[in-house]
Scaffold this active site. Structure first.
Site, short mmCIF file in Angstrom:
data_model
loop_
_atom_site.label_atom_id
_atom_site.label_comp_id
_atom_site.label_asym_id
_atom_site.label_seq_id
_atom_site.Cartn_x
_atom_site.Cartn_y
_atom_site.Cartn_z
N ARG A 110 0.83 -1.22 0.00
CA ARG A 110 0.00 0.00 0.00
C ARG A 110 0.86 1.26 0.00
O ARG A 110 0.46 2.28 -0.55
CB ARG A 110 -0.94 0.00 1.21
N GLY A 159 -9.76 -8.24 -0.12
CA GLY A 159 -8.55 -8.35 0.70
C GLY A 159 -7.88 -9.71 0.63
O GLY A 159 -6.68 -9.80 0.34
N LYS A 177 -18.69 -15.90 2.97
CA LYS A 177 -20.13 -15.84 3.09
C LYS A 177 -20.79 -15.18 1.89
O LYS A 177 -20.32 -14.16 1.39
CB LYS A 177 -20.51 -15.04 4.35
N GLY A 185 -13.06 -3.44 0.71
CA GLY A 185 -14.46 -3.03 0.80
C GLY A 185 -14.85 -2.02 -0.27
O GLY A 185 -15.94 -2.10 -0.84
P1 ADP Z 1 -12.09 -11.26 -0.02
O1 ADP Z 1 -11.40 -10.62 1.17
O2 ADP Z 1 -11.14 -11.63 -1.10
O3 ADP Z 1 -13.26 -10.45 -0.49
P2 ADP Z 1 -13.72 -12.84 1.71
O4 ADP Z 1 -13.42 -11.89 2.79
O5 ADP Z 1 -15.10 -12.88 1.19
O6 ADP Z 1 -12.70 -12.64 0.49
O7 ADP Z 1 -13.40 -14.33 2.17
C1 ADP Z 1 -12.14 -14.73 2.57
C2 ADP Z 1 -12.25 -15.89 3.50
O8 ADP Z 1 -13.10 -16.89 2.97
C3 ADP Z 1 -10.93 -16.58 3.72
O9 ADP Z 1 -10.52 -16.34 5.04
C4 ADP Z 1 -11.22 -18.05 3.47
O10 ADP Z 1 -10.65 -18.91 4.44
C5 ADP Z 1 -12.72 -18.10 3.53
N1 ADP Z 1 -13.27 -19.25 2.81
C6 ADP Z 1 -13.10 -19.59 1.54
N2 ADP Z 1 -13.71 -20.74 1.25
C7 ADP Z 1 -14.31 -21.16 2.39
C8 ADP Z 1 -15.08 -22.30 2.76
N3 ADP Z 1 -15.36 -23.24 1.87
N4 ADP Z 1 -15.52 -22.38 4.03
C9 ADP Z 1 -15.23 -21.42 4.91
N5 ADP Z 1 -14.50 -20.33 4.65
C10 ADP Z 1 -14.03 -20.19 3.39
MG MG Z 2 -12.20 -10.15 3.10
#
Ligand code: ADP
Ligand code: MG
Length: 405
Positions: free
Chosen positions: A48, A362, A209, A385
């Site tokens: 960053r 993230g 989620k 976000g």
């Molecule tokens: P990003 O930050 O890229 O937007 P998210 O915050 O939505 O992604 O999700 C990241 C998290 O999702 C990670 O910590 C990962 O461990 C979790 N994750 C991915 N697949 C699964 C799964 N099948 N069950 C539970 N958690 C999961």
């Molecule tokens: Mg995230």
């Protein structure tokens, strides 16, 4: 089809530092130096800070006086010694190869005094803005005090642009406000996904989620040719389709949403691809063995931890055929080696593709960073976000306040 084009069109009409005269001017530069640190406060990932360098260097080359400000962590409106920005000032100084003075406050007489002594091409970093509760409250007096330090406001903190905080939107009420080069880059690449993507356009969505991604899935379905779903949220879609997903987390109040999205995809001719096989385990902590199963055979006591190899292969082929790929959310619990396979395959496929490849979120950004693939991708967003809100079609308050061209 492009419902938000009128509104999002505005995003591209913003003034940047190249549209204003910054020479001899005091520039208040809002950055996002909310970098990851270890227990001893050592910066573990300086991307960053590096991401702000083009803007800082541009301002210095054009003889500005650069007053940088940022938030860091969640000090909740109080001084927290471990959340001071001195380490970030030191890192920036190393990267710029010039002194960067870390001030002990972000407003007040001492800061005003230090700023009044600045010469052209000097750089100071103000103390963590969130030591004041007025920052997050968007207090106009606090914003005015910050604005008083400068002649021009430059926003390069894309990662904070979805927050209506004093240093993001408040200061723009007092100063001419323009975008920095990182802000411009983020808005250009993310905006293009919504406006004018080369086709076929594939989105890969995952993460923990489905409830975190409702707006993004809905909005992106209006634009993509294919939507590939993995991660924890796949369980929600599989369940909505009538599959038994064992002990996987399902947000039962989002099953109707998932069904609605499946119908929406269908009616818009979007190919919605769910896993056909998955990696399951009794627990997600990597302490118990895992196995590959077809989605028709998920045992009742097992949790989906990753997409399976057949799914990863199908997703890879789909990515290969695309001209634009957007990825958000890991395909599995990638923090654990046994469940990192699907995420790695998707990242690898994107890196090998000739398509425009954009990563937002993230965890997803972290995954491609760890794999050393950032340079093989078109754009890895620095805003978790904020990038999601933009892709939901929302107007970002920090962008809205910037001057139009
Ligand atoms: P990003 O930050 O890229 O937007 P998210 O915050 O939505 O992604 O999700 C990241 C998290 O999702 C990670 O910590 C990962 O461990 C979790 N994750 C991915 N697949 C699964 C799964 N099948 N069950 C539970 N958690 C999961
Ligand atoms: Mg995230």
């Amino acid at each position: 089809m492009f419902k938000n084009s009128a509104r999002s069109g505005v995003r591209f009409a913003k003034k940047t530092i190249k549209d204003v005269d910054v020479s001899h001017k005091r520039v208040l530069l809002r950055v996002d130096y909310n970098v990851p640190v270890d227990k001893n406060n050592n910066i573990t990932d300086d991307s960053r800070i590096r991401a702000s360098l083009p803007t800082v260097r541009y301002l210095l080359e054009h003889n500005a006086r650069v007053i940088i400000c940022s938030h860091f962590g969640r000090p909740k409106g109080k001084i927290v010694e471990s959340m001071r920005l001195a380490p970030e000032a030191k890192k920036l100084s190393e990267l710029l190869v010039q002194p960067v003075q870390a001030l002990k406050d972000c407003i007040g007489p001492e800061v005003e005094n230090a700023v009044s002594k600045m010469n052209d091409r000097d750089v100071v970093l103000l103390e963590n803005l969130r030591f004041y509760p007025q920052e997050e409250a968007n207090d106009p007096v606090f914003a005015g005090s910050l604005a008083n330090l400068a002649d021009i406001y430059v926003d390069d903190a894309f990662g904070a642009s979805h927050r209506s905080h004093a240093s993001v939107t408040g200061v723009a009420q007092y100063l001419p406000a323009v975008a920095g080069l990182l802000m411009e880059k983020e808005l250009t690449f993310l905006g293009r996904l919504l406006e004018n993507p080369s086709r076929p356009f594939t989105a890969v969505m995952g993460g923990a989620k489905v409830s975190d991604k409702l707006g993004v899935i809905r909005n992106i379905l209006d634009r993509v040719d294919a939507l590939l779903i993995g991660g924890g949220m796949a369980a929600n879609f599989l369940k909505a389709q009538g599959f038994n997903v064992g002990a996987s987390l399902v947000e039962t109040d989002k099953l109707d949403y998932a069904r609605e999205m499946i119908l929406k995809a269908h009616s818009q001719g979007v190919r919605l691809m769910l896993p056909e096989d998955v990696i399951v385990a009794e627990k997600l902590d990597g302490t118990v063995s895992s196995k590959v199963v077809a989605i028709t055979e998920i045992p009742a006591n097992q949790i989906i931890a990753d997409i399976g190899p057949a799914t990863a292969e199908r997703f890879t082929q789909e990515i290969k055929k695309s001209k634009t790929v957007f990825w958000n959310g890991p395909m599995g619990v990638f923090e654990i080696e046994a469940f990192a396979f699907g995420t790695r395959r998707v990242a690898q496929a994107m890196a090998e593709s000739q398509a425009t490849t954009v990563v937002g979120g993230g965890s997803s950004a972290e995954a491609v960073q760890e794999m050393g693939l950032v340079n093989k991708l078109t754009h890895v967003s620095t805003g978790g976000g904020a990038s999601l809100e933009l892709l939901e079609g929302k107007e970002l308050p920090g962008v809205a306040v910037l001057q139009n061209r």
